[in-house]
Design an enzyme around this catalytic site. Structure first.
Site, PDB file in Angstrom:
ATOM      1  N   CYS A 101      56.400 -21.083  11.710  1.00  0.00           N
ATOM      2  CA  CYS A 101      56.292 -21.990  10.587  1.00  0.00           C
ATOM      3  C   CYS A 101      56.860 -23.306  11.070  1.00  0.00           C
ATOM      4  O   CYS A 101      57.407 -23.386  12.157  1.00  0.00           O
ATOM      5  CB  CYS A 101      57.160 -21.525   9.416  1.00  0.00           C
ATOM      6  SG  CYS A 101      56.774 -19.869   8.870  1.00  0.00           S
ATOM      7  N   ARG A 141      51.901 -25.419  13.317  1.00  0.00           N
ATOM      8  CA  ARG A 141      52.739 -24.214  13.371  1.00  0.00           C
ATOM      9  C   ARG A 141      52.385 -23.218  12.272  1.00  0.00           C
ATOM     10  O   ARG A 141      52.988 -22.146  12.172  1.00  0.00           O
ATOM     11  CB  ARG A 141      54.214 -24.589  13.238  1.00  0.00           C
ATOM     12  CG  ARG A 141      54.660 -25.619  14.260  1.00  0.00           C
ATOM     13  CD  ARG A 141      56.061 -26.069  13.962  1.00  0.00           C
ATOM     14  NE  ARG A 141      57.028 -25.084  14.392  1.00  0.00           N
ATOM     15  CZ  ARG A 141      57.605 -25.064  15.574  1.00  0.00           C
ATOM     16  NH1 ARG A 141      57.306 -25.987  16.466  1.00  0.00           N
ATOM     17  NH2 ARG A 141      58.467 -24.140  15.881  1.00  0.00           N
ATOM     18  N   TRP A 164      53.229 -19.805   8.283  1.00  0.00           N
ATOM     19  CA  TRP A 164      52.297 -18.843   8.863  1.00  0.00           C
ATOM     20  C   TRP A 164      52.913 -17.489   8.539  1.00  0.00           C
ATOM     21  O   TRP A 164      53.997 -17.167   9.020  1.00  0.00           O
ATOM     22  CB  TRP A 164      52.183 -19.055  10.362  1.00  0.00           C
ATOM     23  CG  TRP A 164      51.219 -18.131  11.025  1.00  0.00           C
ATOM     24  CD1 TRP A 164      49.869 -18.288  11.120  1.00  0.00           C
ATOM     25  CD2 TRP A 164      51.532 -16.908  11.711  1.00  0.00           C
ATOM     26  NE1 TRP A 164      49.318 -17.231  11.812  1.00  0.00           N
ATOM     27  CE2 TRP A 164      50.313 -16.377  12.185  1.00  0.00           C
ATOM     28  CE3 TRP A 164      52.709 -16.215  11.967  1.00  0.00           C
ATOM     29  CZ2 TRP A 164      50.239 -15.180  12.893  1.00  0.00           C
ATOM     30  CZ3 TRP A 164      52.645 -15.026  12.673  1.00  0.00           C
ATOM     31  CH2 TRP A 164      51.424 -14.520  13.132  1.00  0.00           C
ATOM     32  N   ASN A 215      62.207 -20.723   9.699  1.00  0.00           N
ATOM     33  CA  ASN A 215      61.185 -20.452  10.723  1.00  0.00           C
ATOM     34  C   ASN A 215      61.718 -19.332  11.607  1.00  0.00           C
ATOM     35  O   ASN A 215      62.763 -19.512  12.240  1.00  0.00           O
ATOM     36  CB  ASN A 215      60.942 -21.728  11.540  1.00  0.00           C
ATOM     37  CG  ASN A 215      60.160 -21.479  12.834  1.00  0.00           C
ATOM     38  OD1 ASN A 215      60.335 -22.188  13.800  1.00  0.00           O
ATOM     39  ND2 ASN A 215      59.308 -20.485  12.845  1.00  0.00           N
ATOM     40  N   GLY A 216      61.028 -18.199  11.604  1.00  0.00           N
ATOM     41  CA  GLY A 216      61.478 -17.084  12.437  1.00  0.00           C
ATOM     42  C   GLY A 216      61.224 -15.773  11.722  1.00  0.00           C
ATOM     43  O   GLY A 216      60.479 -15.712  10.750  1.00  0.00           O
ATOM     44  N   GLU A 224      38.196 -16.041  28.695  1.00  0.00           N
ATOM     45  CA  GLU A 224      38.468 -17.214  27.853  1.00  0.00           C
ATOM     46  C   GLU A 224      37.305 -17.473  26.884  1.00  0.00           C
ATOM     47  O   GLU A 224      37.520 -17.791  25.716  1.00  0.00           O
ATOM     48  CB  GLU A 224      38.746 -18.431  28.750  1.00  0.00           C
ATOM     49  CG  GLU A 224      39.000 -19.738  28.015  1.00  0.00           C
ATOM     50  CD  GLU A 224      40.147 -19.696  27.006  1.00  0.00           C
ATOM     51  OE1 GLU A 224      40.912 -18.731  26.978  1.00  0.00           O
ATOM     52  OE2 GLU A 224      40.241 -20.661  26.224  1.00  0.00           O
ATOM     53  N   LYS A 276      37.743 -17.462  22.797  1.00  0.00           N
ATOM     54  CA  LYS A 276      37.331 -18.620  21.986  1.00  0.00           C
ATOM     55  C   LYS A 276      36.381 -18.160  20.878  1.00  0.00           C
ATOM     56  O   LYS A 276      36.507 -18.563  19.734  1.00  0.00           O
ATOM     57  CB  LYS A 276      36.634 -19.628  22.908  1.00  0.00           C
ATOM     58  CG  LYS A 276      36.918 -21.054  22.636  1.00  0.00           C
ATOM     59  CD  LYS A 276      38.139 -21.622  23.297  1.00  0.00           C
ATOM     60  CE  LYS A 276      39.420 -20.918  23.012  1.00  0.00           C
ATOM     61  NZ  LYS A 276      40.554 -21.391  23.736  1.00  0.00           N
ATOM     62  N   GLU A 287      38.214 -16.132  18.164  1.00  0.00           N
ATOM     63  CA  GLU A 287      39.189 -16.927  17.429  1.00  0.00           C
ATOM     64  C   GLU A 287      38.560 -17.775  16.325  1.00  0.00           C
ATOM     65  O   GLU A 287      39.116 -17.889  15.238  1.00  0.00           O
ATOM     66  CB  GLU A 287      39.878 -17.835  18.459  1.00  0.00           C
ATOM     67  CG  GLU A 287      40.966 -18.701  17.938  1.00  0.00           C
ATOM     68  CD  GLU A 287      41.625 -19.499  19.054  1.00  0.00           C
ATOM     69  OE1 GLU A 287      40.999 -19.738  20.098  1.00  0.00           O
ATOM     70  OE2 GLU A 287      42.786 -19.889  18.866  1.00  0.00           O
ATOM     71  N   HIS A 329      31.881   1.999  33.154  1.00  0.00           N
ATOM     72  CA  HIS A 329      32.899   3.053  33.038  1.00  0.00           C
ATOM     73  C   HIS A 329      33.292   3.313  31.588  1.00  0.00           C
ATOM     74  O   HIS A 329      34.415   3.716  31.316  1.00  0.00           O
ATOM     75  CB  HIS A 329      34.123   2.700  33.890  1.00  0.00           C
ATOM     76  CG  HIS A 329      33.792   2.634  35.348  1.00  0.00           C
ATOM     77  ND1 HIS A 329      33.517   3.754  36.106  1.00  0.00           N
ATOM     78  CD2 HIS A 329      33.632   1.577  36.179  1.00  0.00           C
ATOM     79  CE1 HIS A 329      33.218   3.394  37.342  1.00  0.00           C
ATOM     80  NE2 HIS A 329      33.280   2.067  37.413  1.00  0.00           N
ATOM     81  N   LYS A 354      48.356 -23.169  15.541  1.00  0.00           N
ATOM     82  CA  LYS A 354      48.242 -23.770  16.868  1.00  0.00           C
ATOM     83  C   LYS A 354      49.360 -23.280  17.782  1.00  0.00           C
ATOM     84  O   LYS A 354      49.154 -23.049  18.964  1.00  0.00           O
ATOM     85  CB  LYS A 354      48.296 -25.303  16.717  1.00  0.00           C
ATOM     86  CG  LYS A 354      48.153 -26.073  18.014  1.00  0.00           C
ATOM     87  CD  LYS A 354      46.752 -25.976  18.558  1.00  0.00           C
ATOM     88  CE  LYS A 354      46.573 -26.697  19.877  1.00  0.00           C
ATOM     89  NZ  LYS A 354      45.401 -26.156  20.606  1.00  0.00           N
TER      90      LYS A 354
HETATM   91  O1  M6R Z   1      50.911 -23.376  23.179  1.00  0.00           O
HETATM   92  P1  M6R Z   1      50.555 -22.254  24.082  1.00  0.00           P
HETATM   93  O2  M6R Z   1      49.684 -22.637  25.200  1.00  0.00           O
HETATM   94  O3  M6R Z   1      51.768 -21.499  24.577  1.00  0.00           O
HETATM   95  O4  M6R Z   1      49.750 -21.237  23.167  1.00  0.00           O
HETATM   96  C1  M6R Z   1      49.385 -19.989  23.654  1.00  0.00           C
HETATM   97  C2  M6R Z   1      48.326 -19.352  22.776  1.00  0.00           C
HETATM   98  O5  M6R Z   1      48.834 -19.126  21.491  1.00  0.00           O
HETATM   99  C3  M6R Z   1      47.076 -20.215  22.663  1.00  0.00           C
HETATM  100  O6  M6R Z   1      46.554 -20.505  23.924  1.00  0.00           O
HETATM  101  C4  M6R Z   1      45.991 -19.514  21.838  1.00  0.00           C
HETATM  102  O7  M6R Z   1      45.562 -18.378  22.493  1.00  0.00           O
HETATM  103  C5  M6R Z   1      44.861 -20.510  21.597  1.00  0.00           C
HETATM  104  N1  M6R Z   1      44.805 -20.815  20.203  1.00  0.00           N
HETATM  105  C6  M6R Z   1      43.541 -20.017  22.039  1.00  0.00           C
HETATM  106  O8  M6R Z   1      42.550 -20.974  21.802  1.00  0.00           O
END
Ligand code: M6R
Length: 591
Positions: free
Chosen positions: A2, A27, A71, A95-96, A464, A468, A471, A487, A586
């Site tokens: 958060c 956050r 969050w 936050n935590g 990756e 993407k 997500e 397999h 993020k």
């Molecule tokens: O800020 P960071 O690079 O440490 O974040 C790591 C992941 O949370 C981040 O890369 C996440 O997987 C992305 N939203 C993917 O697009």
């Protein structure tokens, strides 16, 4: 996870809190709230959804206040569960995660107290009110001693209207001293202003803020002096610049982000010390999460190929709870766009405690990770707003590839990597070619599952591409080593299943094509991202995108671009907001 913010001073608190919260939405953005003290009562507004929902609170009067953007960890993202939590004389933001909430809640229930939310934070507000005897800081110190878990806490008391008490353990918290008052936030950009002095709270430290000053305390209650942090104000105000979404705009900045990052190593002020460390490096561990973890996997291939140093790549949330073998001359590279990811920070701390040299690769100059590391290499990607990482990934790759070249030359393996210099231009070409994937979108919209296949570096790109797509489009997907499909996972391929093959290695192309045949034979629709034009005409391929060739080792920096574009177009066609996907944030600041 958060963002928290607070202000006490001469100005009205509410507009400052709302401004700060907007900057902290990376956050979390599933609910938000503020509380200000006005004439010995709390003015509170909480809303499910983003900070925008709080705009009516800007007229709150009161010069002391706290705010929160959430969050959800404990409890659904509703108004009741939004912070601040108010109990008795106390308002609290957090936050935590509090891990011992169960026994603490039982203790409160036995005293006959009742709860209005499902959150762990409300329990902390109860404890704090219970300990409160006219001294907010003392009550917070007693409360913090009872808590297991991670927290950045900011508390108000109706009986001390011009004060805010803070506590920190394993969640970031900074304090700003400005002309007009004293500020707090989860990160620097949320409060930074011309002439402001900014201080970081250390682990298990406390602070008491009033309108004129901030006092800091160690865990044992001793007052401590702090030096202000060095920082400079961010110039760039994030704007979409004509694009519909930040994600698309950020993709368009990939060539610039690569070009700017290429300058970083050469102009790094501690380059000679870093070279000395690299020269003696015998083992490398890379710790990271999500997309940054995928950068680590790509870097392993490059470092092992170029410098012949063994590299272990670990998901930070696993590494931190293992007992990793950290030997003499181990360099641990922590990769994090935000520099605030809780698991990556914990893994980096573990590495440091174990005697490794810690090298941070991050995009955020004053982040917690940057402050922790022995060496910090910044990716010059610029601010990234969209939750889906794009340009920061390409920048991480470029930086890690440059590091692979540094290692290779430190190990006497000759300078190479000249092809990397042309990357900004090649990335432009890859971006232009990526527009073709828009036509692929209809084949993906209703898919039950999507597969991304590749070998070697192409497999890293596949991982990756799959992340993407999951997500932001919410489609089930897997990135898979092409040779491993048979397999077990091949059982999932059925008529119409979209398969995206990545093919940039002439050495491995035919091997990957075996997997393509196997899926095609079972009805898959196969799409291709390749730098090898001869494969575009193969009968199994429904459609393909041709990207520039830079050789297999460094290829993910280009091959990922069409995959990012594919995820974007599918997400938009499915009506999703690619900048703010559901359930995510993020920066993941809790474990
Ligand atoms: O800020 P960071 O690079 O440490 O974040 C790591 C992941 O949370 C981040 O890369 C996440 O997987 C992305 N939203 C993917 O697009």
């Amino acid at each position: 996870m958060c963002g928290i913010v607070g202000y006490v001073g001469r100005r009205q608190a509410a507009p400052i809190l709302l401004e700060g919260l907007k900057k902290l939405e990376y956050r979390g953005y599933d609910s938000a709230g503020i509380a200000v003290i006005e004439k010995h009562s709390f003015e509170v507004m909480k809303r499910a959804g983003s900070v925008e929902g709080l705009s009516a609170a800007k007229n709150f009067l009161g010069r002391t206040g706290i705010g929160h953007t959430r969050w959800a960890t404990h409890g659904t993202p509703t108004e009741e569960n939004a912070h601040p939590h108010i109990y008795g004389r106390i308002a609290l933001v957090h936050n935590g995660i509090i891990e011992n909430m169960k026994p603490l809640k039982e203790e409160c229930l036995k005293r006959g107290e009742s709860f209005t939310s499902e959150t762990d934070t409300e329990i902390v507000a109860h404890l704090l009110d219970g300990y409160y005897e006219g001294d907010l800081l003392a009550a917070l110190q007693k409360t913090a001693a009872r808590l297991v878990g991670s927290f950045a806490l900011a508390a108000l008391s109706l009986e001390e209207p011009g004060k805010i008490a803070l506590a920190r353990r394993a969640s970031p918290l900074v304090v700003g001293r400005g002309e007009d008052g004293t500020y707090l936030a989860s990160d620097i950009p949320a409060i930074a202003a011309e002439g402001m002095e900014i201080y970081a709270l250390g682990e298990n430290e406390f602070a008491l803020l009033d309108g004129k000053s901030a006092h800091f305390y160690a865990e044992d209650g001793r007052e401590i002096e702090k030096k202000p942090l060095e920082y400079s104000l961010e110039e760039d105000v994030p704007e979409k610049k004509g694009f519909r979404h930040f994600m698309r705009k950020e993709m368009s900045e990939i060539p610039l982000s690569i070009a700017n990052t290429q300058q970083i190593i050469q102009s790094y002020p501690k380059i000679f010390e870093l070279r000395e460390v690299l020269c003696h490096a015998e083992y490398i561990h890379i710790v990271a999460c999500g997309t940054a973890y995928h950068s680590g996997l790509c870097a392993k291939i490059a470092i092992e190929a170029r410098a012949r140093i063994p590299v272990e790549v670990a998901v930070a949330s696993e590494y931190r709870y293992r007992d990793p073998v950290i030997q003499r001359n181990t360099v641990v590279i922590a990769v994090s766009q935000s520099g605030e990811t809780a698991d990556t920070l914990a893994a980096a701390e573990l590495a440091k405690r174990s005697g490794a040299t810690l090298l941070a690769v991050t995009n955020v100059r004053y982040s917690s990770l940057a402050r922790l590391a022995d060496f910090v290499l910044f990716t010059a990607a610029g601010r990234e707003i969209a939750v889906a990482a794009t340009k920061s990934f390409n920048a991480q790759l470029v930086l890690l590839y440059a590091l692979a070249e540094e290692l290779a030359s430190a190990k006497g393996r000759g300078a190479c990597g000249a092809e990397l210099l042309s990357l900004p231009l090649l990335a432009k070409d890859a971006l232009a070619a990526s527009e073709e994937v828009r036509a692929w979108t209809p084949h993906f919209l209703g898919a039950k599952s999507v597969f991304f296949l590749g070998r070697g570096a192409d497999h890293c790109a596949a991982l990756e591409g799959s992340l993407k797509l999951k997500e932001i489009s919410y489609l089930p997907s897997e990135g898979y080593p092409a040779g491993e499909l048979k397999h077990g996972t091949l059982a999932l391929i059925e008529k119409g299943t979209p398969v995206v093959a990545i093919l940039t290695s002439s050495r491995l192309a035919e091997k990957t094509m075996n997997a393509v045949h196997e899926t095609y034979a079972r009805g898959a629709k196969v799409f291709l991202v390749t730098s090898l034009p001869e494969y575009r005409k193969r009968g199994e391929i429904l459609s393909s995108v041709l990207i520039p060739d830079i050789g297999e080792t460094y290829s993910p920096v280009l091959s990922v671009i069409p995959l990012q574009a594919l995820a974007y177009y599918v997400a938009v066609a499915r009506g999703n907001d690619p900048d703010k996907p559901r359930n995510l944030a993020k920066s993941v600041t809790v474990e």
